[in-house]
Design an enzyme around this catalytic site. Structure first.
Site, PDB file in Angstrom:
ATOM      1  N   PHE A   3       1.004  -0.943  -0.130  1.00  0.00           N
ATOM      2  CA  PHE A   3      -0.437  -0.096  -0.199  1.00  0.00           C
ATOM      3  C   PHE A   3       0.636   1.319  -0.070  1.00  0.00           C
ATOM      4  O   PHE A   3       1.420   1.492   0.533  1.00  0.00           O
ATOM      5  CB  PHE A   3      -0.674  -0.083   0.883  1.00  0.00           C
ATOM      6  CG  PHE A   3      -2.101  -1.167   0.850  1.00  0.00           C
ATOM      7  CD1 PHE A   3      -3.406  -0.551   0.205  1.00  0.00           C
ATOM      8  CD2 PHE A   3      -1.521  -1.934   1.676  1.00  0.00           C
ATOM      9  CE1 PHE A   3      -4.209  -1.347   1.071  1.00  0.00           C
ATOM     10  CE2 PHE A   3      -2.810  -2.940   2.320  1.00  0.00           C
ATOM     11  CZ  PHE A   3      -3.736  -2.684   1.401  1.00  0.00           C
ATOM     12  N   ASP A   4       0.953   1.780  -0.821  1.00  0.00           N
ATOM     13  CA  ASP A   4       0.953   3.384  -0.699  1.00  0.00           C
ATOM     14  C   ASP A   4      -0.319   4.370   0.779  1.00  0.00           C
ATOM     15  O   ASP A   4      -0.784   3.346   0.651  1.00  0.00           O
ATOM     16  CB  ASP A   4       0.689   4.750  -1.336  1.00  0.00           C
ATOM     17  CG  ASP A   4       1.014   5.946  -0.949  1.00  0.00           C
ATOM     18  OD1 ASP A   4       2.260   6.527  -0.910  1.00  0.00           O
ATOM     19  OD2 ASP A   4      -0.150   6.589  -1.833  1.00  0.00           O
TER      20      ASP A   4
END
Length: 349
Positions: free
Chosen positions: A18-19
């Protein structure tokens, strides 16, 4: 979804990256505090022009609106969520903007620009950018930045003329559904990590909050290099573009930048992370049906060919068996129509 191949690859994913900003955290972000200890003094822009103003870097009490005007004028050219938050805050405070003479975005670090009011190159972004631009930081500013980080703020540094001249502190909150989605994905046997350009101290804080590993201080290329085999990357920003393109499957948020949406294989059409576990389940169920149909086809053909070679299968029965096989395969595929849907019909593109 750009192709059915993306659905097939998604079923094989073992690692999910994930960002953070805008993906696991809620947008829009909000400016909470501004720290600008330097006063304004006249500085020449060029020959015959002596009426420009910029902080001198000495003393205290710089006017907040003048400081914000400099920052917001430059950030108005950027697509980054932090920049948008600063611009909105400036607009709410009726700040006047000036069009920059030059503007350069430095991935995962910030921006460098020039305004018509000065010859100075103005840097806005991370502490790494300040270091890269050889800008010295006073003890007061360093201590203030540390205090804000400990309070959970995102800190944006601003500097020119050889020194860091001020800070902007922004608030960032975890999406309401983020922790639940993390648990759902972990329950499916997936290995989760967060890739962020935030500094190490912020990374540790988010690691405690989210309960999954956070790899901080990463450039776009470093994010890409962190990807494991059979990995999905979920992001929304320009900095996520290389990782989204390099991942086995890239998923972009619906509010993502044009770069992120173009690089991704899947664009989520709803601003809700709950789409991701649903999409994982959909891909796995679809591939399970495909494997069942392929398995049936192989078995059917092996038996049919063997019987035909032995002279035990009449043409009329062969035709009937072919129809029956087609009915079985089609019926099995049609069971996907019963796959549970989310409460909105269009959740992926």
């Amino acid at each position: 979804m750009r192709s059915t191949a993306a659905l097939e690859r998604l079923a094989k994913v073992k690692n999910v990256f994930f960002d953070k900003t805008g993906t696991l955290t809620q947008l829009p972000m909000k400016v909470l505090e501004v720290y600008a200890p330097s006063p304004l003094t006249p500085l020449p822009k060029g020959e015959g022009d002596t009426d420009s103003l910029l902080p001198s870097g000495e003393g205290l009490g710089m006017r907040e609106k003048d400081f914000l005007s400099i920052i917001a004028s430059i950030e108005n050219e950027s697509e980054h969520p932090l920049a948008k938050a600063i611009v909105e805050y400036a607009k709410a405070n009726q700040i006047e903007f000036t069009k920059p003479e030059s503007f350069k975005a430095i991935p995962a670090m910030g921006v460098v620009a020039k305004l018509p009011i000065t010859n100075y190159s103005i840097a806005i972004g991370s502490a790494r950018l300040m270091k890269a631009e050889a800008l010295k930081m006073s003890t007061d500013i360093s201590e203030q930045a540390t205090a804000w980080k400990e309070a959970g703020h995102v800190v944006v540094y601003v500097g020119w003329d050889g020194q860091v001249t001020g800070l902007v502190g922004l608030g960032e909150t975890v999406r309401a559904e983020a922790k639940d989605v993390v648990h759902q994905l972990q329950s499916r046997g997936l290995i989760l990590s967060v890739l962020t350009g935030d500094d190490e101290s912020a990374g540790k804080r988010w690691e405690r909050v989210l309960g999954i590993p956070v790899k901080a201080s990463l450039s776009p290329d470093e994010k890409m290099n962190q990807l494991a085999e059979n990995a999905a990357m979920i992001g929304d920003g320009i900095n996520d573009g290389p990782a989204l393109a390099a991942a086995t499957v890239g998923l972009a948020m619906n509010h993502g930048t044009d770069v992120a949406r173009t690089a991704a294989d899947v664009v989520l059409m709803r601003d809700d992370l709950k789409v991701i576990p649903w999409l994982m389940d959909l891909s796995r169920e679809a591939m399970r049906r495909v494997k069942q149909n392929l398995g049936w086809a192989v078995i059917y053909n092996l038996i049919g060919v063997a019987l035909a070679m032995a002279g035990l299968l009449q043409p009329v029965f062969s035709a009937f068996a072919m129809v029956a096989s087609s009915i079985f395969v089609t019926s099995n595929a049609m069971k996907m129509n019963k796959f549970p849907l989310l409460d909105e019909p269009s959740v992926v593109e």
